[in-house]
Each structure stands twice: as C-alpha cells, then as structure tokens.
Design an enzyme around this catalytic site. Sequence first.
Site, mmCIF file in Angstrom:
data_model
loop_
_atom_site.group_PDB
_atom_site.id
_atom_site.type_symbol
_atom_site.label_atom_id
_atom_site.label_comp_id
_atom_site.label_asym_id
_atom_site.label_seq_id
_atom_site.Cartn_x
_atom_site.Cartn_y
_atom_site.Cartn_z
ATOM 1 N N SER A 94 -7.369 5.291 4.287
ATOM 2 C CA SER A 94 -7.291 4.552 3.015
ATOM 3 C C SER A 94 -7.657 3.083 3.254
ATOM 4 O O SER A 94 -8.353 2.463 2.436
ATOM 5 C CB SER A 94 -5.876 4.625 2.432
ATOM 6 O OG SER A 94 -5.736 5.748 1.600
ATOM 7 N N ASN A 136 -2.464 19.594 1.251
ATOM 8 C CA ASN A 136 -3.496 18.812 1.929
ATOM 9 C C ASN A 136 -3.203 18.688 3.435
ATOM 10 O O ASN A 136 -4.020 19.059 4.281
ATOM 11 C CB ASN A 136 -3.590 17.429 1.259
ATOM 12 C CG ASN A 136 -4.577 16.532 1.953
ATOM 13 O OD1 ASN A 136 -4.420 16.225 3.128
ATOM 14 N ND2 ASN A 136 -5.615 16.114 1.254
ATOM 15 N N LYS A 168 5.204 2.006 8.408
ATOM 16 C CA LYS A 168 4.008 2.751 8.833
ATOM 17 C C LYS A 168 2.818 1.803 8.995
ATOM 18 O O LYS A 168 2.100 1.844 9.995
ATOM 19 C CB LYS A 168 3.691 3.826 7.789
ATOM 20 C CG LYS A 168 2.691 4.861 8.245
ATOM 21 C CD LYS A 168 2.363 5.840 7.127
ATOM 22 C CE LYS A 168 3.590 6.603 6.672
ATOM 23 N NZ LYS A 168 3.239 7.642 5.675
ATOM 24 N N THR A 197 -4.917 12.525 7.103
ATOM 25 C CA THR A 197 -3.512 12.562 7.527
ATOM 26 C C THR A 197 -3.353 13.557 8.672
ATOM 27 O O THR A 197 -2.770 13.247 9.721
ATOM 28 C CB THR A 197 -2.621 12.957 6.334
ATOM 29 O OG1 THR A 197 -2.824 11.987 5.305
ATOM 30 C CG2 THR A 197 -1.161 13.007 6.718
ATOM 31 N N LYS A 229 0.856 -1.189 0.000
ATOM 32 C CA LYS A 229 0.000 0.000 0.000
ATOM 33 C C LYS A 229 0.882 1.224 0.000
ATOM 34 O O LYS A 229 1.837 1.299 0.773
ATOM 35 C CB LYS A 229 -0.846 -0.024 1.289
ATOM 36 C CG LYS A 229 -1.836 1.110 1.398
ATOM 37 C CD LYS A 229 -3.195 0.694 0.905
ATOM 38 C CE LYS A 229 -4.147 1.858 0.752
ATOM 39 N NZ LYS A 229 -3.915 2.712 -0.424
ATOM 40 N N LYS A 255 5.068 2.160 -3.097
ATOM 41 C CA LYS A 255 5.025 3.578 -3.486
ATOM 42 C C LYS A 255 5.237 3.687 -4.986
ATOM 43 O O LYS A 255 5.834 2.790 -5.600
ATOM 44 C CB LYS A 255 6.136 4.365 -2.782
ATOM 45 C CG LYS A 255 5.816 5.849 -2.634
ATOM 46 C CD LYS A 255 4.847 6.095 -1.492
ATOM 47 C CE LYS A 255 4.495 7.559 -1.346
ATOM 48 N NZ LYS A 255 3.750 7.793 -0.091
HETATM 49 P P1 NAD Z 1 0.417 18.567 -1.313
HETATM 50 O O1 NAD Z 1 0.935 18.448 -2.684
HETATM 51 O O2 NAD Z 1 -1.044 18.738 -1.092
HETATM 52 O O3 NAD Z 1 1.151 19.794 -0.558
HETATM 53 C C1 NAD Z 1 2.521 19.952 -0.501
HETATM 54 C C2 NAD Z 1 2.775 21.388 -0.011
HETATM 55 O O4 NAD Z 1 4.150 21.537 0.301
HETATM 56 C C3 NAD Z 1 2.439 22.457 -1.046
HETATM 57 O O5 NAD Z 1 1.787 23.532 -0.382
HETATM 58 C C4 NAD Z 1 3.818 22.930 -1.522
HETATM 59 O O6 NAD Z 1 3.809 24.282 -1.954
HETATM 60 C C5 NAD Z 1 4.607 22.782 -0.246
HETATM 61 N N1 NAD Z 1 6.044 22.725 -0.415
HETATM 62 C C6 NAD Z 1 6.769 22.067 -1.348
HETATM 63 N N2 NAD Z 1 8.073 22.293 -1.145
HETATM 64 C C7 NAD Z 1 8.163 23.100 -0.061
HETATM 65 C C8 NAD Z 1 9.249 23.678 0.657
HETATM 66 N N3 NAD Z 1 10.501 23.464 0.283
HETATM 67 N N4 NAD Z 1 8.961 24.463 1.738
HETATM 68 C C9 NAD Z 1 7.686 24.666 2.129
HETATM 69 N N5 NAD Z 1 6.635 24.151 1.489
HETATM 70 C C10 NAD Z 1 6.875 23.381 0.411
HETATM 71 O O7 NAD Z 1 0.981 17.292 -0.541
HETATM 72 P P2 NAD Z 1 0.421 16.597 0.768
HETATM 73 O O8 NAD Z 1 -0.453 15.490 0.349
HETATM 74 O O9 NAD Z 1 -0.051 17.614 1.746
HETATM 75 O O10 NAD Z 1 1.778 15.914 1.291
HETATM 76 C C11 NAD Z 1 2.715 16.649 2.068
HETATM 77 C C12 NAD Z 1 3.614 15.653 2.786
HETATM 78 O O11 NAD Z 1 2.787 14.805 3.571
HETATM 79 C C13 NAD Z 1 4.431 14.729 1.872
HETATM 80 O O12 NAD Z 1 5.655 14.427 2.496
HETATM 81 C C14 NAD Z 1 3.575 13.488 1.803
HETATM 82 O O13 NAD Z 1 4.337 12.337 1.464
HETATM 83 C C15 NAD Z 1 3.074 13.467 3.221
HETATM 84 N N6 NAD Z 1 1.877 12.648 3.409
HETATM 85 C C16 NAD Z 1 0.701 12.965 2.782
HETATM 86 C C17 NAD Z 1 -0.399 12.152 2.982
HETATM 87 C C18 NAD Z 1 -1.735 12.472 2.369
HETATM 88 O O14 NAD Z 1 -2.682 11.734 2.632
HETATM 89 N N7 NAD Z 1 -1.875 13.556 1.620
HETATM 90 C C19 NAD Z 1 -0.306 11.034 3.791
HETATM 91 C C20 NAD Z 1 0.893 10.752 4.447
HETATM 92 C C21 NAD Z 1 1.988 11.585 4.237
#
Ligand code: NAD
Length: 419
Positions: free
Chosen positions: A348, A218, A91, A187, A67, A103
């Site tokens: 999920s 997100n 995780k 999350t 997953k 992934k």
């Molecule tokens: P997303 O694409 O919705 O948002 C990412 C954000 O990070 C954007 O606002 C972008 O502008 C910002 N960003 C990128 N580079 C940056 C930097 N150098 N400094 C500051 N901001 C920066 O992605 P997301 O889904 O919110 O995921 C964010 C993190 O959370 C990732 O590491 C992802 O793997 C992790 N994550 C997400 C989920 C999920 O369900 N969405 C679950 C587990 C982990």
Amino acid sequence: MDDLLAGALSRLDEAAKHVEVDSEVLEKLKYAKETLSVRLSVRMDDGSRRSFPAWRCRYDDTRGPTKGGIRFHPGSNVEEVTTLAFWMTFKCAVMNLPYGGGKGAVKVDPHSLSKSELERLSRAYVQAFAGMIGPDRDIPAPDVYTNSMIMGWMADEYSSIVRQPSPAVITGKPLPLGGSLGRDDATARGGYYLLKHLEEELGLANSGKRVVVQGYGNAGLHIARLLHADGYRIVGLSDSRGAIVCEDGLDPDAVQAAKARGGSVTAFAGGGVRVVDADAMLAIPCEVLVPAALEDQIHAGNAGSIKARIVLELANGPVTPEADRILEGKGAIVLPDILANAGGVTVSYFEWVQNRQGYYWNLKEIHERLRTIMETEGRRVWDMRESKGIPMRTAAYAHALERLASAIAAHGTQPFFIG
Ligand code: NAD
C-alpha cells in the site's frame, strides 16, 4: 476498558520492559489521537432508508499520515476500530514506513446488500469522513469484506469532493485507477518472505512442511497458494462456514473453485478430505499454522490443542494474550501480526509512493522491494528476540516502540498537533 484494546495495550507494557523509553511516550501511545463516530444514511434499492454506524480512528501520527484499512462487518464496533488503529501504528513503525496508524469500519453485513447499495454505502463513508482522510493526513485501504472495487468507488468519491483526481488518498485501488501491481497478494507474500527468510532458524528447512490455514479470503488463499507452490503441504483449510482437512494435502486452487461454486471450502470433495469443526482443524498435526481470519480466534480454550511449532499471524490479533502464553509454554514460535502481515501495508505504501510520483513500478520491482523490507525488519526483530531472550511478539513491539519513542522525542517539547 474493552478486552481487545486492553490485550493490545498489555503488549505495549510488556515491550516497554525491554527498551529504555520515557513514561510520557507510553502515556501518549495509550490513547487514540482522534476518533470520529457517525451514522451513514443510505438509500436502499426498494426506496427505503437504512442507517449504519461507522467509524474512523487516527490513533497516532507521530511518524507520518495515518494509514489503515476500512472493514465492513456486522460485528464492528469502535473498540475494535481503535485497537486495529493501535496495531497499525506499531506495524508501520516495525516496517519503518513513514506512517502512523489508523483504521475505519462500518457495522454492516455487506453480503446482505446489492452492488448498488454497497456503492452508495461506500460513497457515504467517504462523504462522512472526507475532512478526516487525505493523501497527507489519513490514507485508508481494504480490510475484511472490502476490496479493490470498493476502494475505487471511494477514491472516485473523494476526487469528486476535492474536485481533482486524488489517487493517493486511498490504496488497494483497481489498477486502472492507480492501483499497484502486487497489492492483491501482498499480505500473504510478505508473510511468505518472512517465513522463507527464517526457515533455518525456525527449524523448517529439514522438517515436515504441513500447513493449516484458518480463513480462506484474500490472505488465506494467497498464502496457501504460495506455500503450496513452494512444496509445503496444505493439510487443513477453513472459512466462516466450516473446515476441511486432508493428510495428503489440498490443492488451494481446486478448493477455491469449489468455494466459488458452493460458498465454502466445505464444498470441496476429494479422496481423503474430511469436513471437521473449526477447533478440530486447529488440533491436527502440522508444522505451520496460519491464522488468516479474524481477531481472538486462538484463545485459552483451543490453544492447548494446537500442535504447530510455528504460527504465522496473517490476521490482525488472532491470538489472545492468554493463548500466547500457552503457545509459548509449548515452545511454539509466533511470528506476530504487526510483522508477519505487514506486506499488505508495505505494498500500500508503494502504491501511495507511485501515485505521488506518477511513475509506476513493475511487478518484479514491487516483489524485490517487499522482500528487502520484510527480510531487513524480520531479521532485526529476530535478532532482538535472540539477544534479549524474549518472544518474537515482544521483540516486534519493542523494535517499533524504539522508533516511535525517538520520533516523539524528535518532535520536541511543544505539544504536537496536526490537523
Ligand atoms: P477476507 O474478507 O478476504 O477473508 C476473511 C476470511 O475469513 C473469509 O474466508 C471468512 O470466511 C473467514 N472467516 C471469518 N470468520 C472465520 C472464522 N471464525 N473461522 C474461520 N474463517 C473465518 O479478509 P482478508 O483481507 O483476507 O483479512 C483476513 C485477516 O487478515 C484480517 O484479520 C485482516 O485484518 C488481516 N489483514 C488483511 C490484510 C489485507 O491486505 N487483506 C492486510 C493485513 C491484515
């Protein structure tokens, strides 16, 4: 070996010092089971063809189907995908979900594509990996720069290929296609439940409640909303284009509205709001820092200036091993990614269960089930931290390693091949 993967594996070695585990288990967990690299050839709107490197990794499936999300990012590469799949393995084990870790990614700047190009790219991804993914084999989900719309296209493409509706092949889908209530903020909500459950132990119950959030997508937006609604004060926010700080506190929805208009949180103007550079934001006084952007954002170069006592890792791998040691030396407590951001994969999992049983839960049931799992596993990790005197991250890995080791042992002595 790539630095990111080496850093991830160093955490496994550290955890192995604190639990009894056979060296064969560690050997097995050091290598991905299966990784496929392809180039996706996609027709652009102007009639030309472009090709994009893409990957899917099934790191370990000892505890169940693999997953993990699919990322669309210009910086993606196979080492990053492998490392993210390794983290997913741990995780899912921390949370006791019946999954292994996987992934995927496409090396692309999705913002440079039109909507129809994005759809063709998403469908091309599924065509390339249709033999690898499946409801009982490998179940993708959204990650950075992918969303429910993309998951909907992908589920639709897979269903066309196997000639039957197959919603359980992918999670994070739109609700009309079998998505789950509560997936959008899962999350952040999982991280929030964890923080609330440990508020006393973390010394947050009777202290200031200033929060800095790095990354406003997100995960970042939803954690800011949840904490703001709970009386925490959001004093710093950033995205890839810049950062803003405000000692009096920021309203997450007002900032989001400005970002929607101006493309960045820096478009938000208000009394006392200052635009600062990314590292300056990390250094402002606060109690809780939430990295919610990308990996390796907190490193040896900026960790020393961080004043937060609690780091809630919603991003995957945001703190490098060197930064971990610096933060620990300052007495900060890091709530590690494999636990703190596991609310996303947990909901999920709920989506997959609902798809398979064809019976859908209401939002209250989703929240209650998520809270129960976050509190149960969060408490176990906290107790291991206390009883062994080890950092929260090491405790989370050790807790997961025990589960993985017992599953590997339960498979018996024959080589374990699925698929
Ligand atoms: P997303 O694409 O919705 O948002 C990412 C954000 O990070 C954007 O606002 C972008 O502008 C910002 N960003 C990128 N580079 C940056 C930097 N150098 N400094 C500051 N901001 C920066 O992605 P997301 O889904 O919110 O995921 C964010 C993190 O959370 C990732 O590491 C992802 O793997 C992790 N994550 C997400 C989920 C999920 O369900 N969405 C679950 C587990 C982990």
